[in-house]
Write a protein that holds these residues in place. Structure first.
Motif, PDB file in Angstrom:
ATOM      1  N   THR A  71       0.832  -1.205   0.000  1.00  0.00           N
ATOM      2  CA  THR A  71       0.000   0.000   0.000  1.00  0.00           C
ATOM      3  C   THR A  71       0.866   1.255   0.000  1.00  0.00           C
ATOM      4  O   THR A  71       2.016   1.239   0.430  1.00  0.00           O
ATOM      5  CB  THR A  71      -0.954   0.090   1.217  1.00  0.00           C
ATOM      6  N   HIS A  72       0.271   2.326  -0.495  1.00  0.00           N
ATOM      7  CA  HIS A  72       0.827   3.684  -0.427  1.00  0.00           C
ATOM      8  C   HIS A  72      -0.188   4.532   0.352  1.00  0.00           C
ATOM      9  O   HIS A  72      -0.552   5.635  -0.054  1.00  0.00           O
ATOM     10  CB  HIS A  72       1.030   4.255  -1.823  1.00  0.00           C
ATOM     11  N   ILE A  73      -0.633   4.022   1.466  1.00  0.00           N
ATOM     12  CA  ILE A  73      -1.833   4.531   2.118  1.00  0.00           C
ATOM     13  C   ILE A  73      -1.611   5.866   2.827  1.00  0.00           C
ATOM     14  O   ILE A  73      -2.553   6.611   3.080  1.00  0.00           O
ATOM     15  CB  ILE A  73      -2.386   3.461   3.083  1.00  0.00           C
ATOM     16  N   VAL A  74      -0.347   6.216   3.139  1.00  0.00           N
ATOM     17  CA  VAL A  74      -0.040   7.516   3.754  1.00  0.00           C
ATOM     18  C   VAL A  74       0.271   8.510   2.644  1.00  0.00           C
ATOM     19  O   VAL A  74       1.307   8.404   1.972  1.00  0.00           O
ATOM     20  CB  VAL A  74       1.142   7.405   4.735  1.00  0.00           C
ATOM     21  N   SER A 121      -4.893   9.565   6.668  1.00  0.00           N
ATOM     22  CA  SER A 121      -4.627   8.149   6.420  1.00  0.00           C
ATOM     23  C   SER A 121      -5.502   7.216   7.254  1.00  0.00           C
ATOM     24  O   SER A 121      -5.832   6.114   6.800  1.00  0.00           O
ATOM     25  CB  SER A 121      -3.150   7.844   6.704  1.00  0.00           C
ATOM     26  N   VAL A 125      -7.085   3.281   6.483  1.00  0.00           N
ATOM     27  CA  VAL A 125      -6.670   2.095   7.225  1.00  0.00           C
ATOM     28  C   VAL A 125      -7.874   1.437   7.897  1.00  0.00           C
ATOM     29  O   VAL A 125      -8.018   0.209   7.891  1.00  0.00           O
ATOM     30  CB  VAL A 125      -5.590   2.451   8.254  1.00  0.00           C
ATOM     31  N   ILE A 138       3.105  -0.293   4.541  1.00  0.00           N
ATOM     32  CA  ILE A 138       2.935   1.096   4.133  1.00  0.00           C
ATOM     33  C   ILE A 138       4.254   1.593   3.557  1.00  0.00           C
ATOM     34  O   ILE A 138       5.294   1.539   4.225  1.00  0.00           O
ATOM     35  CB  ILE A 138       2.497   1.994   5.299  1.00  0.00           C
ATOM     36  N   ALA A 156       3.451   6.270   9.411  1.00  0.00           N
ATOM     37  CA  ALA A 156       3.147   4.839   9.291  1.00  0.00           C
ATOM     38  C   ALA A 156       3.346   4.130  10.625  1.00  0.00           C
ATOM     39  O   ALA A 156       2.508   3.308  11.038  1.00  0.00           O
ATOM     40  CB  ALA A 156       4.020   4.214   8.213  1.00  0.00           C
ATOM     41  N   VAL A 167       2.021  -2.832  11.394  1.00  0.00           N
ATOM     42  CA  VAL A 167       2.454  -2.071  10.225  1.00  0.00           C
ATOM     43  C   VAL A 167       3.883  -2.433   9.888  1.00  0.00           C
ATOM     44  O   VAL A 167       4.780  -2.362  10.741  1.00  0.00           O
ATOM     45  CB  VAL A 167       2.334  -0.554  10.473  1.00  0.00           C
ATOM     46  N   THR A 169       6.883  -1.207   7.352  1.00  0.00           N
ATOM     47  CA  THR A 169       7.203   0.002   6.595  1.00  0.00           C
ATOM     48  C   THR A 169       8.224  -0.291   5.496  1.00  0.00           C
ATOM     49  O   THR A 169       9.132  -1.103   5.675  1.00  0.00           O
ATOM     50  CB  THR A 169       7.772   1.094   7.508  1.00  0.00           C
ATOM     51  N   ASN A 316      -3.440   3.710  -3.428  1.00  0.00           N
ATOM     52  CA  ASN A 316      -2.699   4.933  -3.742  1.00  0.00           C
ATOM     53  C   ASN A 316      -3.637   5.886  -4.464  1.00  0.00           C
ATOM     54  O   ASN A 316      -4.661   5.461  -5.005  1.00  0.00           O
ATOM     55  CB  ASN A 316      -1.448   4.622  -4.576  1.00  0.00           C
TER      56      ASN A 316
END
Length: 406
Positions: A71-74, A121, A125, A138, A156, A167, A169, A316
């Motif tokens: 994911t690129h959730i941040v 974010s 999540v 993340i 993250a 999480v 990273t 994303n």
């Protein structure tokens, strides 16, 4: 003495990637780890009598907690305007020339404070957690400076502290060429390599990624990033073969990489290398769907070669604004003909392997972390079958029930 006992459940253990069904079962937890599992009729009576807490699963299916391993959730910003523009005839080049594309997200992310990034974010999540996700990866990659990449990675880590989710990273400094380095890609790669050690020293990085592509970074530039990661003691993974075959999967396998991701243009040499190295193929159907791609990854060839296949959302803002891992499973089946069993393994055991965590999570086995989800379903295949339905009844993290009592 068991801390928690879940009775009246059916288990899909996912050990070895198969459903591993155990009907009319129970599972016990001690100190946050699985202490016993099996047919309920086989439970040791003395252990049952001394269990501190007992939950009746009501006939639910119980699986390992789902894992979103890419994911690129941040990030900050929104690119729905570009989505609309493309559907009105604009090309990617038109949008880029107007200042859009990934650099739009970079500008918004650089401008946001860490608190703002966290606030933006958390809802994404939470959408994943509501569907039984207990671990997410993340990535950074929307800052492209040491300070802003570190800020993304700190956020993250904060998500992992503020929400009941594990999480992992990943540093993705080699995601795109920032405008201040226009025409100087090699110089920027030097900067990316220099970022790795201080980020690792701060405890912000579990793995290092890059985007190896004609519009990203070359094979040679990617290898420089990999060498810097290995020097820092960090495993590598790669955005590989999404738009063309740049031999990125072969490079990742040569460095014993955890995963190569996307892979729509993966060739025979890459498949052979990944199979030999045990590198996981992370399939990202959301991006394929959103970009209206027509070249599917070579699933049948990877299956025949024994390459493990994971499935993830690729959440994303530009190419996969998706926060449903259940939908990703359905897409992987309908678009690429994964079986439902393969899709569930792709979001459990093989996703754990893509993060280097398969000895800890991803299947229901004694000694593993007690992360699992309970589902109102008739059979495990239902998790890939229904579109838009969330049958998650409860989620357990390290043995602790995080949803309303059963």
């Amino acid at each position: 003495m068991w801390d928690v006992l879940f009775t009246n459940v059916h288990l899909a253990t996912m050990a070895d990637g198969a459903y591993g069904e155990v009907r009319d079962a129970a599972i016990a937890v001690k100190d946050g780890r699985i202490a016993w599992l099996g047919p309920q009729a086989d439970m040791p009576a003395m252990k049952v009598a001394t269990a501190v807490t007992v939950h009746d699963g009501g006939g639910s299916w119980l699986t390992p907690g789902l894992i979103d391993c890419h994911t690129h959730i941040v990030h900050a910003g929104n690119r729905s305007d570009e989505f609309e523009a493309r559907l009105n005839g604009a090309t990617y080049e038109d949008i880029a020339r107007a200042g859009g594309g990934i650099m739009s997200t970079v500008r918004a992310t650089r401008a946001a404070s860490e608190d703002e990034l966290l606030k933006l974010s958390l809802p994404r999540v939470l959408s994943l957690l509501a569907e039984g996700v207990t671990t997410i990866e993340i990535k950074s990659g929307y800052g492209l400076t040491l300070a802003s990449e570190a800020a993304m990675l700190r956020v993250a880590r904060r998500i992992g502290r503020e929400l009941p989710v594990r999480v992992a990273t990943t540093f993705l400094g080699a995601h795109a060429l920032p405008p201040e380095f226009a025409g100087r890609a090699d110089d920027y790669v030097d900067e990316v390599c220099k970022m790795i050690a201080p980020l690792a020293a701060e405890g912000l990085v579990d793995a290092v990624d890059a985007f190896c592509e004609r519009i990203g970074f070359s094979y040679e530039q990617t290898e420089r990033v990999f060498k810097a990661a290995r020097k820092a003691g960090l495993p590598v993974k790669l955005h590989a073969e999404q738009l063309s075959d740049q031999r990125g999967a072969e490079l990742t396998a040569r460095y014993q990489g955890l995963s190569a991701d996307h892979l729509e243009h993966l060739g025979a040499a890459g498949i052979e290398a990944m199979a030999a190295a045990g590198t996981v193929a992370v399939l990202l159907p959301g991006a394929y769907y959103f970009l209206r791609d027509t070249t599917p990854p070579p699933v049948a060839a990877m299956r025949a070669a024994g390459v493990k296949m994971a499935v993830a959302t690729d959440c994303n803002p530009g190419t996969s604004p998706m926060t449903s891992l259940l939908l990703a499973m359905n897409m992987a089946c309908t678009l690429w003909r994964l079986t439902p069993q393969e899709a569930l393994a792709g979001c459990t055991l093989h996703a754990a392997r893509a993060l280097g965590l398969h000895e800890e999570i991803g299947s229901l086995e004694v000694g593993k972390r007690a992360d699992f989800a309970l589902w109102r379903i008739a059979r495990p295949a239902d998790l890939s079958y229904a579109i838009g339905l969330n049958p998650c009844r409860a989620v357990v993290n390290a043995g602790k029930l995080r949803s309303p009592a059963l």
